[in-house]
Design a protein around this motif. Structure first.
Motif, PDB file in Angstrom:
ATOM      1  N   TRP A 286     -45.818  27.069 -40.355  1.00 42.28           N
ATOM      2  CA  TRP A 286     -46.740  26.247 -40.735  1.00 42.28           C
ATOM      3  C   TRP A 286     -46.248  24.884 -41.241  1.00 42.28           C
ATOM      4  N   LEU A 287     -45.117  24.774 -41.817  1.00 46.40           N
ATOM      5  CA  LEU A 287     -44.708  23.583 -42.505  1.00 46.40           C
ATOM      6  C   LEU A 287     -44.179  22.524 -41.142  1.00 46.40           C
ATOM      7  N   VAL A 288     -43.836  23.198 -40.162  1.00 43.92           N
ATOM      8  CA  VAL A 288     -43.305  22.319 -39.107  1.00 43.92           C
ATOM      9  C   VAL A 288     -44.492  21.952 -38.126  1.00 43.92           C
ATOM     10  N   ARG A 289     -45.710  22.712 -38.099  1.00 43.04           N
ATOM     11  CA  ARG A 289     -46.727  22.413 -37.147  1.00 43.04           C
ATOM     12  C   ARG A 289     -47.961  21.937 -37.619  1.00 43.04           C
ATOM     13  N   SER A 290     -48.075  22.243 -38.772  1.00 43.22           N
ATOM     14  CA  SER A 290     -49.448  22.035 -39.464  1.00 43.22           C
ATOM     15  C   SER A 290     -49.431  20.437 -40.140  1.00 43.22           C
ATOM     16  N   PRO A 291     -50.238  19.638 -39.707  1.00 45.51           N
ATOM     17  CA  PRO A 291     -50.571  18.164 -40.323  1.00 45.51           C
ATOM     18  C   PRO A 291     -50.552  18.146 -41.721  1.00 45.51           C
ATOM     19  N   ARG A 292     -50.206  17.406 -42.520  1.00 47.04           N
ATOM     20  CA  ARG A 292     -50.609  17.230 -43.937  1.00 47.04           C
ATOM     21  C   ARG A 292     -51.938  16.724 -44.050  1.00 47.04           C
ATOM     22  N   SER A 293     -52.552  17.322 -45.066  1.00 49.76           N
ATOM     23  CA  SER A 293     -54.078  16.694 -45.580  1.00 49.76           C
ATOM     24  C   SER A 293     -53.995  15.651 -46.453  1.00 49.76           C
ATOM     25  N   GLY A 294     -55.077  14.898 -46.279  1.00 52.63           N
ATOM     26  CA  GLY A 294     -55.087  13.557 -47.162  1.00 52.63           C
ATOM     27  C   GLY A 294     -54.136  12.582 -46.530  1.00 52.63           C
ATOM     28  N   PRO A 295     -53.804  11.406 -47.509  1.00 52.44           N
ATOM     29  CA  PRO A 295     -53.019  10.327 -46.721  1.00 52.44           C
ATOM     30  C   PRO A 295     -51.875  10.821 -46.013  1.00 52.44           C
TER      31      PRO A 295
ATOM     32  N   LEU B 173     -42.587  19.197 -42.224  1.00 54.65           N
ATOM     33  CA  LEU B 173     -41.225  19.201 -42.002  1.00 54.65           C
ATOM     34  C   LEU B 173     -41.011  18.682 -40.208  1.00 54.65           C
ATOM     35  N   ALA B 174     -40.234  17.848 -40.068  1.00 54.35           N
ATOM     36  CA  ALA B 174     -40.114  17.295 -38.620  1.00 54.35           C
ATOM     37  C   ALA B 174     -39.331  18.397 -37.754  1.00 54.35           C
ATOM     38  N   ALA B 175     -39.582  18.426 -36.546  1.00 59.67           N
ATOM     39  CA  ALA B 175     -39.109  19.319 -35.726  1.00 59.67           C
ATOM     40  C   ALA B 175     -37.651  18.769 -35.413  1.00 59.67           C
ATOM     41  N   SER B 176     -37.271  17.825 -35.407  1.00 59.17           N
ATOM     42  CA  SER B 176     -35.877  17.317 -35.308  1.00 59.17           C
ATOM     43  C   SER B 176     -35.029  17.536 -36.175  1.00 59.17           C
ATOM     44  N   MET B 177     -35.513  18.290 -37.403  1.00 58.86           N
ATOM     45  CA  MET B 177     -34.473  18.432 -38.553  1.00 58.86           C
ATOM     46  C   MET B 177     -33.639  19.592 -38.173  1.00 58.86           C
ATOM     47  N   ASN B 178     -32.415  19.449 -38.848  1.00 66.10           N
ATOM     48  CA  ASN B 178     -31.304  20.614 -38.626  1.00 66.10           C
ATOM     49  C   ASN B 178     -31.623  21.781 -39.480  1.00 66.10           C
ATOM     50  N   VAL B 179     -30.727  22.939 -39.408  1.00 65.50           N
ATOM     51  CA  VAL B 179     -31.173  24.052 -40.174  1.00 65.50           C
ATOM     52  C   VAL B 179     -31.156  23.850 -41.615  1.00 65.50           C
ATOM     53  N   HIS B 180     -30.142  22.995 -42.135  1.00 67.74           N
ATOM     54  CA  HIS B 180     -29.947  22.895 -43.593  1.00 67.74           C
ATOM     55  C   HIS B 180     -31.008  21.953 -43.925  1.00 67.74           C
ATOM     56  N   GLN B 181     -31.647  20.788 -43.400  1.00 65.27           N
ATOM     57  CA  GLN B 181     -32.865  20.264 -43.843  1.00 65.27           C
ATOM     58  C   GLN B 181     -33.918  21.067 -43.896  1.00 65.27           C
ATOM     59  N   LEU B 182     -34.315  21.964 -42.714  1.00 65.73           N
ATOM     60  CA  LEU B 182     -35.443  23.025 -42.836  1.00 65.73           C
ATOM     61  C   LEU B 182     -35.176  23.789 -43.715  1.00 65.73           C
TER      62      LEU B 182
END
Length: 639
Positions: A419-428, A434-443
């Protein structure tokens, strides 16, 4: 580990570490000189500040790359060595600090890589050759099973006893509570599964060896012709599922697999409505025993086998008249009136049915997420390790083993990460959290920081925007609606479990932000993470007679509404667990940040008849430092 450092670190890490170590006394001396300079009255301090700013313009700070930071730190140390007796400039101190932080960050990432390398279980490898062969054998046995004709409940029970008589241990049908009443006009039948597939963490690449081993799920899809349109009502689906589970066990025990595995029942997520067949390798099967794995045969149904719109969270699918019938109370006009009025919803019952129908749909969604985010499986596996290190389930307190409900496990965390990787933020703003290009530590870090602050009850979450969040969140339930907008993935998760998750995630987020301390040890290796006697401020043992704590099941004292609410939990021990947590939480109020209730895993945890008589719970309390010692409490208004 040393080999991993030499391979991944190149020449920059040793240089950075050496510079940081050698320059530590110089940095301390520089701070002392700066303090003395600030107290001078002749204005020389101002001139020194201008000189430092000029030096900072000539020597920019490290950019953060692996090689650049080490080189800058070495250059800063060399420059300071040339200017003997001079104070360290701001640029030199910043370069040394960044080099030290970079070294610790890279070390943490290397430790994570080694942890995953040692714990991840990859399918179709030399190590899992025996397991893969056993899974193929299981599929062949189940697909070759013979069909039966339609049977009454009594005839079905007799057939299972007869077929399982020669096997090790008696085989019975694992009916849920309430068991089908005598004379129930529902017939059951058995046929070979329409499909047998390996599902769960093993094919996804997120299976890890943790405390208690790992599970491999094999889903057996029940043929659609075994079900009728109204089987979602009054436990009819669960009765048919229980018979189907028993027949799957019989087929496995009558095959050659019984020589390799001990075959028994278990409960999925501690829910008596969802029995599964478990196969545990026998001690003499070394090639399987070494893996420490448990194979679970999970009956499922097709996504369109039952009308999912009738299983919405606000619908009632267990009628009060049926509760009276199972209690042995004859139908009367009052029972008919109960069914004609406003019926209480059965969201957990409905979610259990929908979960079976959408199991493969959810797995497909996770596979799609792994395709778009290369590090998603490894990050989900790391979350699974992090959670298992803190879960009390399977740990011992004295001579007793603690049992968790396992409803807040690796699957829910993987879906939350998706959900964090694929669902867009609400509001502004736009884009995923979380970006799909992040590494395992960042995710991993992003997921932990999210879990530390997000309250799923106050702020329901959903994949997309098609769900009715008000219906899913009725009664203050925590909500994470699945991609199909059909079920709540957090159904059955108790409030204190989510509160404990937030506390643990908050502590982990703080540990990850402290570069001056050994992060890896505190996050993954601390012995107190899952020790019930160490993780809480106060621990109590509570012996409970569940028959007295819970609502009566039979007779004139039957409270239909309370009985239905307890049946929603799926197991009498889980119902008692929820009630105890509610009572103690209301009594302590602000004095406690958390009241955790852990049932003990007796040998009869899945046996309703024995567990209803006596059970042991361990209560863990995390006190609020500001409120725990409060002397005076204001009671309710006497008026």
């Amino acid at each position: 580990m040393a080999a991993a450092k030499r391979k991944a670190g190149g020449g920059s890490l040793p240089a950075a570490k050496h510079s940081a170590t050698k320059a530590a006394p110089a940095a301390a001396a520089a701070e002392s000189d700066a303090d003395m300079a600030s107290s001078d009255e002749d204005g020389s301090a101002a001139g020194g500040s201008d000189e430092e700013m000029a030096d900072g313009d000539e020597e920019p700070a490290a950019s953060g790359g692996n090689d650049g930071s080490g080189a800058d730190a070495a250059a800063a140390g060399a420059e300071h060595k040339k200017r003997t007796g001079a104070r360290a400039t701001n640029a030199e101190v910043m370069a040394l600090n960044e080099a030290s932080m970079l070294f610790k960050s890279n070390l943490f990432r290397l430790q994570i890589d080694e942890l995953l390398g040692e714990t991840l279980v990859a399918a179709n490898t030399k190590e899992t050759r025996g397991l893969d062969a056993a899974l193929k054998q299981i599929r062949d046995v189940l697909m070759a099973a013979e069909s039966t004709k339609e049977l009454t409940m009594d005839a079905a029970a007799n057939l299972v006893r007869k077929l399982g008589k020669g096997a090790a241990g008696a085989v019975t049908i694992p009916f849920p509570d309430p068991a089908p009443p005598a004379g129930l006009a529902v017939k059951v039948a058995f046929a070979a599964p329409e499909a047998v597939n390996v599902a769960g963490s093993y094919p996804l690449g997120t299976a890890v060896r943790v405390h208690g081993g790992f599970n491999v799920d094999v889903v057996a899809q029940m043929p659609a012709q075994l079900l009728q349109e109204r089987d979602h009502l009054n436990y009819r689906y669960f009765y048919k599922r229980a018979f189907y589970t028993a027949m799957l066990r019989v087929q496995l025990q009558r095959s050659a697999l019984s020589e390799l595995f001990d075959i028994d029942y278990a409960l999925l997520r501690s829910d008596a409505r969802l029995p599964v067949v478990v196969l545990r390798p026998k001690p003499d099967t070394k090639h399987l025993r070494r893996l420490d794995c448990t194979i679970r045969i999970v009956p499922t149904i097709a996504h369109d086998a039952l009308p999912l719109h009738r299983l919405a969270p606000g619908r009632n699918n267990v009628r009060p008249s049926y509760i009276r019938e199972t209690a042995g109370i004859a139908p009367n006009a009052t029972a008919a009136d109960d069914d004609s009025g406003e019926l209480p919803p059965t969201p957990q019952y409905n979610a259990a049915v929908v979960g079976d129908a959408l199991l493969l749909t959810h797995l497909k969604y996770l596979f799609e997420t792994a395709e778009m985010c290369a590090e998603f499986p490894r990050a989900a596996a790391l979350l699974r390790i992090w959670r298992s290190q803190r879960a009390a389930a399977g740990r011992r307190v004295g001579a007793r083993e603690v049992a968790g409900t396992r409803r807040l496990g690796g699957f829910v965390l993987a879906m939350a990460l998706a959900w964090l990787v694929r669902s867009p933020r609400s509001g502004p703003g736009s884009g995923a959290r979380l970006a799909a290009s992040m590494n395992v530590h960042q995710l991993f870090k992003g997921a932990i920081e999210f879990l530390a602050v997000h309250d799923f009850a106050a702020h329901p979450a959903q994949f997309g925007d098609a769900a009715d969040l008000a219906a899913f969140g009725a009664g203050g339930a925590a909500v994470l609606v699945d991609p199909s907008a059909s079920t709540n993935l957090l159904a059955g998760v108790q409030p204190w479990e989510l509160a404990e998750l937030r506390i643990e995630a908050c502590q982990t987020a703080l540990d990850l932000s402290h570069h001056s301390e050994p992060q890896f040890d505190r996050v993954f290796l601390s012995a107190a993470l899952a020790d019930v006697t160490a993780k809480y401020d106060h621990v109590f043992r509570l012996d409970v007679d569940l028959a007295q704590l819970l609502a009566p099941h039979h007779g004139s004292g039957l409270d239909v509404a309370r009985r239905l609410a307890e049946l929603e939990c799926g197991h009498s021990a889980v119902a008692a667990q929820s009630r105890i947590a509610w009572l103690l939480g209301g009594a302590l109020q602000q004095r406690a940040r958390l009241v955790a209730v852990h049932p003990c895993a007796d040998a009869s945890f899945g046996d309703r008849t024995r567990i209803n008589r006596r059970h042991v719970f361990y209560i863990g309390v995390v006190a609020d430092a500001g409120e725990a010692r409060r002397v005076v409490d204001l009671g309710p208004n006497p008026d």
